[in-house]
Design an enzyme around this catalytic site. Structure first.
Site, PDB file in Angstrom:
ATOM      1  N   GLY A   1       0.735  -1.165  -0.020  1.00  0.00           N
ATOM      2  CA  GLY A   1      -0.365  -0.095   0.419  1.00  0.00           C
ATOM      3  C   GLY A   1       0.912   1.496  -0.169  1.00  0.00           C
TER       4      GLY A   1
ATOM      5  N   LYS B   1      -0.439  -9.474   0.116  1.00  0.00           N
ATOM      6  CA  LYS B   1      -0.464 -11.167  -0.268  1.00  0.00           C
ATOM      7  C   LYS B   1      -1.537 -12.025  -1.132  1.00  0.00           C
ATOM      8  CE  LYS B   1      -4.116 -11.250   3.714  1.00  0.00           C
ATOM      9  NZ  LYS B   1      -4.339 -10.730   4.601  1.00  0.00           N
TER      10      LYS B   1
ATOM     11  N   THR C   1      -4.851   1.359   0.236  1.00  0.00           N
ATOM     12  CA  THR C   1      -4.535   2.344  -0.401  1.00  0.00           C
ATOM     13  C   THR C   1      -5.569   2.363  -1.606  1.00  0.00           C
ATOM     14  OG1 THR C   1      -2.834   2.321   0.731  1.00  0.00           O
ATOM     15  CG2 THR C   1      -2.927   3.748  -1.057  1.00  0.00           C
TER      16      THR C   1
ATOM     17  N   GLY D   1     -11.947  10.076  -0.691  1.00  0.00           N
ATOM     18  CA  GLY D   1     -11.625  11.704  -0.024  1.00  0.00           C
ATOM     19  C   GLY D   1     -10.355  12.225  -0.692  1.00  0.00           C
TER      20      GLY D   1
ATOM     21  N   HIS E   1     -16.232   4.921   9.943  1.00  0.00           N
ATOM     22  CA  HIS E   1     -16.600   5.884   9.512  1.00  0.00           C
ATOM     23  C   HIS E   1     -18.570   6.007   9.040  1.00  0.00           C
ATOM     24  CE1 HIS E   1     -16.789   8.314   5.753  1.00  0.00           C
ATOM     25  NE2 HIS E   1     -15.470   8.096   5.752  1.00  0.00           N
TER      26      HIS E   1
ATOM     27  N   ARG F   1     -15.273  12.590  12.806  1.00  0.00           N
ATOM     28  CA  ARG F   1     -15.497  11.289  12.691  1.00  0.00           C
ATOM     29  C   ARG F   1     -17.245  10.204  13.435  1.00  0.00           C
ATOM     30  NH1 ARG F   1     -12.332   8.617   8.479  1.00  0.00           N
ATOM     31  NH2 ARG F   1     -11.940  10.412   6.423  1.00  0.00           N
TER      32      ARG F   1
ATOM     33  N   HIS G   1     -13.385   1.251   9.529  1.00  0.00           N
ATOM     34  CA  HIS G   1     -12.908   1.952   8.341  1.00  0.00           C
ATOM     35  C   HIS G   1     -11.374   1.847   8.477  1.00  0.00           C
ATOM     36  CE1 HIS G   1     -11.972   4.881   5.791  1.00  0.00           C
ATOM     37  NE2 HIS G   1     -11.774   5.574   6.223  1.00  0.00           N
TER      38      HIS G   1
ATOM     39  N   ARG H   1      -8.492   9.902  14.036  1.00  0.00           N
ATOM     40  CA  ARG H   1      -7.780  10.176  12.814  1.00  0.00           C
ATOM     41  C   ARG H   1      -8.601  10.949  12.171  1.00  0.00           C
ATOM     42  NH1 ARG H   1      -7.769   8.801   6.975  1.00  0.00           N
ATOM     43  NH2 ARG H   1      -8.981   7.240   7.534  1.00  0.00           N
TER      44      ARG H   1
ATOM     45  N   SER I   1      -4.604   9.436   6.147  1.00  0.00           N
ATOM     46  CA  SER I   1      -3.828   8.276   6.831  1.00  0.00           C
ATOM     47  C   SER I   1      -2.824   7.990   5.345  1.00  0.00           C
ATOM     48  CB  SER I   1      -4.656   7.431   6.976  1.00  0.00           C
ATOM     49  OG  SER I   1      -4.469   6.180   6.358  1.00  0.00           O
ATOM     50  N   LEU I   2      -3.037   8.833   4.608  1.00  0.00           N
ATOM     51  CA  LEU I   2      -2.814   8.729   3.105  1.00  0.00           C
ATOM     52  C   LEU I   2      -1.161   9.399   3.410  1.00  0.00           C
ATOM     53  CD1 LEU I   2      -4.989   8.542   0.333  1.00  0.00           C
ATOM     54  CD2 LEU I   2      -3.974   6.677   1.416  1.00  0.00           C
TER      55      LEU I   2
HETATM   56  P1  FAD Z   1      -2.824  -0.678   2.527  1.00  0.00           P
HETATM   57  O1  FAD Z   1      -3.116  -0.213   2.284  1.00  0.00           O
HETATM   58  O2  FAD Z   1      -3.995  -1.795   3.283  1.00  0.00           O
HETATM   59  O3  FAD Z   1      -1.997  -1.739   2.340  1.00  0.00           O
HETATM   60  C1  FAD Z   1      -1.439  -2.864   3.003  1.00  0.00           C
HETATM   61  C2  FAD Z   1      -0.323  -3.610   2.287  1.00  0.00           C
HETATM   62  O4  FAD Z   1      -0.300  -5.311   3.107  1.00  0.00           O
HETATM   63  C3  FAD Z   1      -1.182  -4.726   0.938  1.00  0.00           C
HETATM   64  O5  FAD Z   1      -0.391  -4.937   0.067  1.00  0.00           O
HETATM   65  C4  FAD Z   1      -1.246  -6.234   1.658  1.00  0.00           C
HETATM   66  O6  FAD Z   1      -1.434  -7.407   0.568  1.00  0.00           O
HETATM   67  C5  FAD Z   1      -0.178  -6.474   2.571  1.00  0.00           C
HETATM   68  N1  FAD Z   1      -0.317  -7.107   3.809  1.00  0.00           N
HETATM   69  C6  FAD Z   1      -0.977  -7.383   4.449  1.00  0.00           C
HETATM   70  N2  FAD Z   1      -1.149  -8.558   5.177  1.00  0.00           N
HETATM   71  C7  FAD Z   1       0.168  -9.326   4.317  1.00  0.00           C
HETATM   72  C8  FAD Z   1       0.188 -10.794   4.755  1.00  0.00           C
HETATM   73  N3  FAD Z   1       0.154 -11.436   5.892  1.00  0.00           N
HETATM   74  N4  FAD Z   1       1.583 -10.822   4.283  1.00  0.00           N
HETATM   75  C9  FAD Z   1       1.599 -10.072   2.565  1.00  0.00           C
HETATM   76  N5  FAD Z   1       0.935  -8.877   2.576  1.00  0.00           N
HETATM   77  C10 FAD Z   1       0.457  -8.905   3.797  1.00  0.00           C
HETATM   78  N6  FAD Z   1      -7.091   7.327   3.670  1.00  0.00           N
HETATM   79  C11 FAD Z   1      -7.339   8.860   3.896  1.00  0.00           C
HETATM   80  O7  FAD Z   1      -5.979   9.474   3.913  1.00  0.00           O
HETATM   81  N7  FAD Z   1      -7.752   9.264   2.225  1.00  0.00           N
HETATM   82  C12 FAD Z   1      -8.814   8.988   1.872  1.00  0.00           C
HETATM   83  O8  FAD Z   1      -9.349   9.253   1.192  1.00  0.00           O
HETATM   84  C13 FAD Z   1      -9.037   7.733   2.078  1.00  0.00           C
HETATM   85  N8  FAD Z   1     -10.450   6.889   1.930  1.00  0.00           N
HETATM   86  C14 FAD Z   1     -10.543   5.341   2.213  1.00  0.00           C
HETATM   87  C15 FAD Z   1     -10.995   4.751   1.392  1.00  0.00           C
HETATM   88  C16 FAD Z   1     -11.515   3.486   1.714  1.00  0.00           C
HETATM   89  C17 FAD Z   1     -12.863   2.618   1.034  1.00  0.00           C
HETATM   90  C18 FAD Z   1     -10.556   2.457   2.732  1.00  0.00           C
HETATM   91  C19 FAD Z   1     -10.548   1.772   3.459  1.00  0.00           C
HETATM   92  C20 FAD Z   1      -9.708   3.610   3.593  1.00  0.00           C
HETATM   93  C21 FAD Z   1      -9.469   4.462   2.568  1.00  0.00           C
HETATM   94  N9  FAD Z   1      -8.477   5.255   4.065  1.00  0.00           N
HETATM   95  C22 FAD Z   1      -7.941   7.054   3.047  1.00  0.00           C
HETATM   96  C23 FAD Z   1      -7.456   5.077   5.109  1.00  0.00           C
HETATM   97  C24 FAD Z   1      -6.127   4.916   4.143  1.00  0.00           C
HETATM   98  O9  FAD Z   1      -6.838   4.199   2.502  1.00  0.00           O
HETATM   99  C25 FAD Z   1      -5.350   3.544   4.821  1.00  0.00           C
HETATM  100  O10 FAD Z   1      -5.558   4.014   5.916  1.00  0.00           O
HETATM  101  C26 FAD Z   1      -3.793   3.108   3.948  1.00  0.00           C
HETATM  102  O11 FAD Z   1      -4.556   3.231   2.452  1.00  0.00           O
HETATM  103  C27 FAD Z   1      -3.019   2.842   4.424  1.00  0.00           C
HETATM  104  O12 FAD Z   1      -2.733   1.822   3.402  1.00  0.00           O
HETATM  105  P2  FAD Z   1      -1.170   1.284   4.020  1.00  0.00           P
HETATM  106  O13 FAD Z   1      -0.039   1.581   3.171  1.00  0.00           O
HETATM  107  O14 FAD Z   1      -0.591   1.221   5.953  1.00  0.00           O
HETATM  108  O15 FAD Z   1      -1.471  -0.600   4.135  1.00  0.00           O
HETATM  109  C1  SIN Z   2     -13.286   9.417   3.057  1.00  0.00           C
HETATM  110  O1  SIN Z   2     -12.975  10.113   1.437  1.00  0.00           O
HETATM  111  O2  SIN Z   2     -14.039   9.867   3.679  1.00  0.00           O
HETATM  112  C2  SIN Z   2     -12.383   8.769   3.581  1.00  0.00           C
HETATM  113  C3  SIN Z   2     -11.338   9.273   4.064  1.00  0.00           C
HETATM  114  C4  SIN Z   2     -10.300   9.624   5.216  1.00  0.00           C
HETATM  115  O3  SIN Z   2     -10.833   7.856   5.286  1.00  0.00           O
HETATM  116  O4  SIN Z   2      -9.418   9.481   5.431  1.00  0.00           O
END
Ligand code: FAD
Ligand code: SIN
Length: 563
Positions: free
Chosen positions: A32, A54, A62, A67, A256, A302, A363, A398, A403-404
């Site tokens: 991600g 995975k 991600t 948003g 959320h 939220r 969420h 948050r 988060s991004l």
């Molecule tokens: P992720 O993007 O979830 O990536 C996790 C990675 O870990 C994946 O590649 C997965 O395959 C890998 N993984 C997990 N377990 C294992 C394992 N056992 N073995 C190997 N690989 C594994 N945040 C914002 O800031 N703005 C937004 O607009 C926003 N909108 C969102 C909308 C939705 C629908 C959701 C669900 C979340 C949103 N968020 C938003 C939150 C944000 O997207 C996430 O918090 C952020 O993307 C998390 O990034 P990450 O890299 O930590 O994990």
């Molecule tokens: C959303 O677009 O409402 C999600 C944004 C976020 O989780 O940061």
């Protein structure tokens, strides 16, 4: 905590010398935003990098982000204001240094994305020619977005392209990490993370790494109602816990307010930006209720909006409330939110005439692996970033689009730090003759699917938006009971097959993390941010302005006061 959960060090017995072995400088678990950004930084720091996912690399939280990304890029905005908004949202639990790091470095991380070819939506009249929107808790319209409500997809594609352009990064998809391996008797210092056990093409491998960056994302699948994709089963939180790393703020789970509530459909997120652009929340009687709960109305934090919806549902004795966008120009609305427009079309909802049924859902996992300002965890050799980590940026709640930003800022920091650390470890020896025995139980045939769905239901009912001591204690007992017969299993892929083994490990991970979340929610006898106790409904700063830290083998959490 429960014996069955705390005594289990590895999910699988293994003899390293009998397994295929790979070596890398920096191992990144997760593709991600946080993992991809960490991999780029580690490669740029001179390290060889192996990144594992995975599922495929385009299946992550991600990818589904809608948003946007918050960043201070306009002269009329200020770093101080973004810091203040983040801290206000965090309800007294933010780590000031982490907030300042992310807010200060955020603009640079975002401008760097532009140099890597990201397309953000444009507004020629605005600084950098970029369009910005507003989300709950932000006092300034500082949220960048892409293709309306497809920010995550554009961000992920940009980072994946950049990763593919770095020769020293290898990506291994469909590689399930089962456990972090620790050398418990290194020549100097305490236990050290030295790599992972991972399932590749049905075969367990050992991947030895000088530095391991955990970027495994969130835990949304722990709850029946969730915006998260299927991969979000908290594997990283669980494996870090088993390996001895410290977890922090695990009671803080964000719900959320607005997901589509249509029978049979998944709880698709409806971005907060819809309210940022003027949507109302109304109940079954058409009453716009948010002003009764918070002066910021629909744009309150939220946790406040989610609880207000639950309360309004109770008052009106109904199953859901609605988003009302009928007063907004329909064509513009559809252009601004094209994914949402396609989604509601599937259910014959005409946003110009109809209300959109919505309900809150789990969420975001605020708690995670406790890390410092470089993403270093308490376990030597292990860094953690993104949703798997807890930097203290979000405190108890948050803000949208932070988060991004955190994934970018801390991903870059951790990748750079890990690459620099491996330079000191050129002659590092790996415990290649290591062996671990697990006495697997033979009790009961297990219906994994049933355990998973029962667990998600009980978590949603009792550890969701509203919590109470008695229900939390009861849930802990239930999880303890299920753990006795689920945690004694060792799912050997050679015996049960790849699919059953990964499902089994996921359920074992989910049970472990549910146990910590429930215990933490039970321990915190106050309400703060995302954690709301009906039996302790007020915030109690004199007693509870502290983090709860959890480590395997400890019966009770360690309180860590905030300075
Ligand atoms: P992720 O993007 O979830 O990536 C996790 C990675 O870990 C994946 O590649 C997965 O395959 C890998 N993984 C997990 N377990 C294992 C394992 N056992 N073995 C190997 N690989 C594994 N945040 C914002 O800031 N703005 C937004 O607009 C926003 N909108 C969102 C909308 C939705 C629908 C959701 C669900 C979340 C949103 N968020 C938003 C939150 C944000 O997207 C996430 O918090 C952020 O993307 C998390 O990034 P990450 O890299 O930590 O994990
Ligand atoms: C959303 O677009 O409402 C999600 C944004 C976020 O989780 O940061």
């Amino acid at each position: 905590m429960f014996e069955a959960l705390t005594h289990r060090r590895y999910l699988l017995p293994f003899k390293a010398s009998r397994l295929p072995q790979q070596f890398t400088d920096v191992l990144v678990i997760g593709g991600g935003v946080a993992g991809l950004r960490a991999a780029i930084a580690a490669a740029d720091g001179g390290a060889d990098v192996l990144l594992l996912t995975k599922d495929t690399v385009d299946e992550s939280n991600t990818w589904y982000a809608q948003g946007g990304i918050a960043a201070v890029l306009q002269p009329a905005d200020s770093l101080a204001s973004h810091v203040a908004d983040t801290e206000a949202g965090g309800a007294g639990l933010c780590d000031r240094d982490a907030v300042e790091v992310v807010v200060r470095e955020g603009p640079e991380r975002v401008l760097e994305l532009l140099s890597w070819g990201i397309h953000f939506d444009k507004d020629a009249a605005k600084p950098h020619g970029l369009a910005f929107t507003l989300e709950g808790g932000h006092s300034f319209a500082r949220i960048l977005h892409a293709y309306g409500d497809a920010t995550g997809r554009e961000l992920a594609q940009t980072l994946i392209r950049t990763v593919r352009g770095r020769e020293t990064i290898r990506v291994s998809e469909r590689t399930f990490v089962i456990d972090l391996i620790t050398d418990d008797a290194p020549t100097a210092g305490g236990p050290r993370c030295v790599g992972v056990l991972a399932l590749i093409n049905g075969q367990v491998n050992v991947i030895w790494a000088r530095a391991t960056v955990l970027a495994s994302g969130g835990a949304g699948q722990l709850f029946r109602e969730s915006t998260n994709p299927k991969i979000a089963t908290a594997d990283g939180h669980a494996m870090a816990f088993r390996a001895g790393a410290t977890l922090q703020d695990m009671e803080m789970v964000q719900f959320h307010p607005t997901t589509l509530y249509v029978a049979g459909a998944s709880r698709a997120l409806i971005t907060e930006a819809v309210r940022g652009e003027g949507a109302y929340l109304v109940d079954r009687n058409g009453y716009r209720f948010m002003a009764d709960y918070h002066p910021a109305g629909e744009l309150a934090p939220r946790d406040v909006v989610s609880r207000a919806i639950v309360e309004q549902i109770r008052k009106t004795q109904f199953t859901h409330v609605y988003l009302d966008v009928r007063h907004l120009p329909t064509a513009q609305f559809r252009e601004r939110f094209p994914q949402l427009a396609r989604l509601v079309d599937e259910f014959d909802i005409d946003v110009g005439k109809d209300l959109i049924p919505i309900h809150p859902a789990c969420h975001y996992m605020i708690g995670g692996v406790d890390v410092d300002l470089h993403g270093r965890s308490s376990l030597t050799g292990l860094w953690a970033v993104g949703e798997a980590s807890c930097t203290g940026l979000h405190g108890a709640n948050r803000l949208g689009s932070n988060s991004l930003l955190e994934g970018l800022a801390f991903g870059a920091r951790a990748g750079t730090d890990a690459a620099s650390a491996v330079k000191e470890l050129a002659g590092m020896k790996f415990p290649q003759s290591m062996e671990h025995k697990v006495a697997a139980g033979t009790k009961t045939e297990l219906d994994i699917v049933d355990v998973k769905s029962s667990l998600r239901s009980v978590m949603w009912r009792n550890v969701g938006i509203e919590r109470a001591g008695e229900r939390l204690a009861e849930t802990r007992d239930i999880i303890g009971f299920w753990s006795r017969y689920v945690m004694d299993k060792a799912f050997d892929p050679a015996v049960v097959g790849e699919a059953v083994a990964t499902q089994g490990w996921e359920v074992q991970n989910m049970l472990a993390v549910c146990a910590v979340i429930t215990s933490a929610a039970h321990a915190r006898t106050e309400s703060r941010g995302a954690h709301y106790r009906t039996d302790h409904p007020t915030r109690d700063d004199p007693h509870w302005r502290l983090h709860l830290l959890w480590r395997r083998g400890m019966e009770t959490p360690i309180p860590e006061p905030i300075d």
